[in-house]
Design a protein around this motif. Structure first.
Motif, mmCIF file in Angstrom:
data_model
loop_
_atom_site.group_PDB
_atom_site.id
_atom_site.type_symbol
_atom_site.label_atom_id
_atom_site.label_comp_id
_atom_site.label_asym_id
_atom_site.label_seq_id
_atom_site.Cartn_x
_atom_site.Cartn_y
_atom_site.Cartn_z
ATOM 1 N N UNK A 188 0.868 -1.176 0.000
ATOM 2 C CA UNK A 188 0.000 0.000 0.000
ATOM 3 C C UNK A 188 0.904 1.224 0.000
ATOM 4 N N UNK A 189 0.822 2.002 -1.077
ATOM 5 C CA UNK A 189 1.757 3.112 -1.246
ATOM 6 C C UNK A 189 1.067 4.292 -1.921
ATOM 7 N N UNK A 190 1.217 5.468 -1.335
ATOM 8 C CA UNK A 190 0.678 6.708 -1.910
ATOM 9 C C UNK A 190 -0.813 6.601 -2.229
ATOM 10 N N UNK A 191 -1.550 5.961 -1.329
ATOM 11 C CA UNK A 191 -2.995 5.879 -1.490
ATOM 12 C C UNK A 191 -3.482 4.837 -2.476
ATOM 13 N N UNK A 192 -2.595 3.981 -2.952
ATOM 14 C CA UNK A 192 -2.974 2.909 -3.877
ATOM 15 C C UNK A 192 -2.450 1.575 -3.358
ATOM 16 N N UNK A 193 -3.124 0.497 -3.755
ATOM 17 C CA UNK A 193 -2.676 -0.851 -3.413
ATOM 18 C C UNK A 193 -2.058 -1.466 -4.658
ATOM 19 N N UNK A 194 -0.806 -1.881 -4.548
ATOM 20 C CA UNK A 194 -0.062 -2.387 -5.699
ATOM 21 C C UNK A 194 0.221 -3.872 -5.506
ATOM 22 N N UNK A 195 -0.220 -4.674 -6.478
ATOM 23 C CA UNK A 195 -0.005 -6.121 -6.438
ATOM 24 C C UNK A 195 1.075 -6.535 -7.430
ATOM 25 N N UNK A 196 1.867 -7.514 -7.049
ATOM 26 C CA UNK A 196 2.671 -8.242 -8.019
ATOM 27 C C UNK A 196 1.684 -9.097 -8.811
ATOM 28 N N UNK A 197 1.589 -8.893 -10.113
ATOM 29 C CA UNK A 197 0.557 -9.544 -10.925
ATOM 30 C C UNK A 197 0.920 -11.007 -11.167
#
Length: 223
Positions: A9-18
Motif C-alpha cells: 500500500x503506497x501513496x494511497x494505492x494498493x499495488x499487487x505483483x501480478x
C-alpha cells in the motif's frame, strides 16, 4: 534474503505483483479503488488466502478514501457495501471474511468519529493485519525449520509461498528458512494442474532464492 513481496500500500494505492504474468513477466497491478481490488481478487492477480485477506482489508481502506466526501451516514453505508462486494469476490477465502470482519469492527468502534478518523483507523488496522501475517509466517518458518534435516529433499504442491501471503510464505517459508540456515535442501515441485501454480509460481519463487528446484508432473509425485 526473501525477494518476493506480494502487495504494497503506497501513496494511497494498493499495488499487487501480478501473479497472472509470472513467470514470463514481472509486472504490477495498481488498485486506486476497491472495485480494482475486487477485480484483482476475482481474476487471480492476487491469490492465496492470507494475501487475499490483507487485500480485502486494504480494499476497504480504498473505499473509505473514495467515499470520504459523503455525509457520515452515507459514508458508513458505502463502506459497508464495499465490504460485501469484496467478500463476494472470493467467498471460499476464509481470511478474506475474517479480515473484513475486523475492518467492520473498527468502523463500529469509531462510528462517532469523523470520516477522516475512520479512514485513519481502517488504514492502521489494515497495516496491522499485514504485519501480523508477515510475523506469523516468519515464526512458522523458524519453528518448521527445526524439524528439517540437513540435506533434506522436500516435495511441494501448489503454492504456499510469499505469493500466497504478504511476504515469506507458509510452507515455502519453512523451506526458505532451511535454505538460509545452510541446510543444503533440494525441492521437487509438483506442477499442480489445472492452473499450474507449482510450475508457474512455486518454481519461480524458489529460483529467485537460489534454492535447488526440480519441476515434476503431478503424476510422478509418489515415484
Amino acid at each position: 534474503m526473501n525477494k518476493v513481496k506480494t502487495l504494497e500500500f503506497k501513496d494511497g494505492s494498493l499495488i499487487f505483483l501480478d501473479q497472472r504474468k509470472i513467470p514470463s513477466q514481472v509486472s504490477f497491478f495498481k488498485c486506486k479503488g476497491y472495485r480494482d481490488v475486487e477485480y484483482a481478487i476475482k481474476d487471480m492477480v492476487v491469490r492465496g488466502a492470507p494475501a487475499i485477506g490483507v487485500a480485502g482489508a486494504y480494499g476497504m481502506v480504498l473505499a473509505a478514501r473514495e467515499y470520504n466526501h459523503l455525509p457520515k451516514e452515507e459514508f458508513i453505508k458505502a463502506i459497508m457495501k464495499s465490504a460485501d462486494v469484496l467478500g463476494n469476490a472470493r467467498p471460499t477465502a476464509v481470511n478474506l471474511m475474517w479480515a473484513i470482519s475486523r475492518m467492520k469492527k473498527v468502523i463500529n468502534e469509531n462510528i462517532n468519529h469523523s470520516n477522516d478518523k475512520i479512514y485513519d483507523a481502517l488504514l492502521k488496522e489494515a497495516k496491522t493485519i499485514e504485519d501480523e501475517d508477515i510475523q506469523t509466517n516468519r515464526s512458522m518458518a523458524k519453528y518448521g525449520n527445526t524439524i528439517v534435516p540437513n540435506g533434506a529433499t522436500i516435495l511441494t504442491h501448489c503454492n504456499a509461498g510469499a505469493l500466497a501471503t504478504v511476504d515469506y510464505g507458509t510452507a515455502l517459508g519453512v523451506i526458505r528458512e532451511a535454505h538460509y540456515s545452510g541446510k543444503n535442501i533440494k525441492v521437487y515441485a509438483d506442477e499442480t494442474r489445472p492452473r499450474l501454480q507449482g510450475a508457474k509460481l512455486t518454481c519461480w519463487e524458489l529460483i529467485q532464492e537460489g534454492i535447488s528446484t526440480t519441476l515434476i508432473p503431478d503424476t510422478v509425485s509418489a515415484v
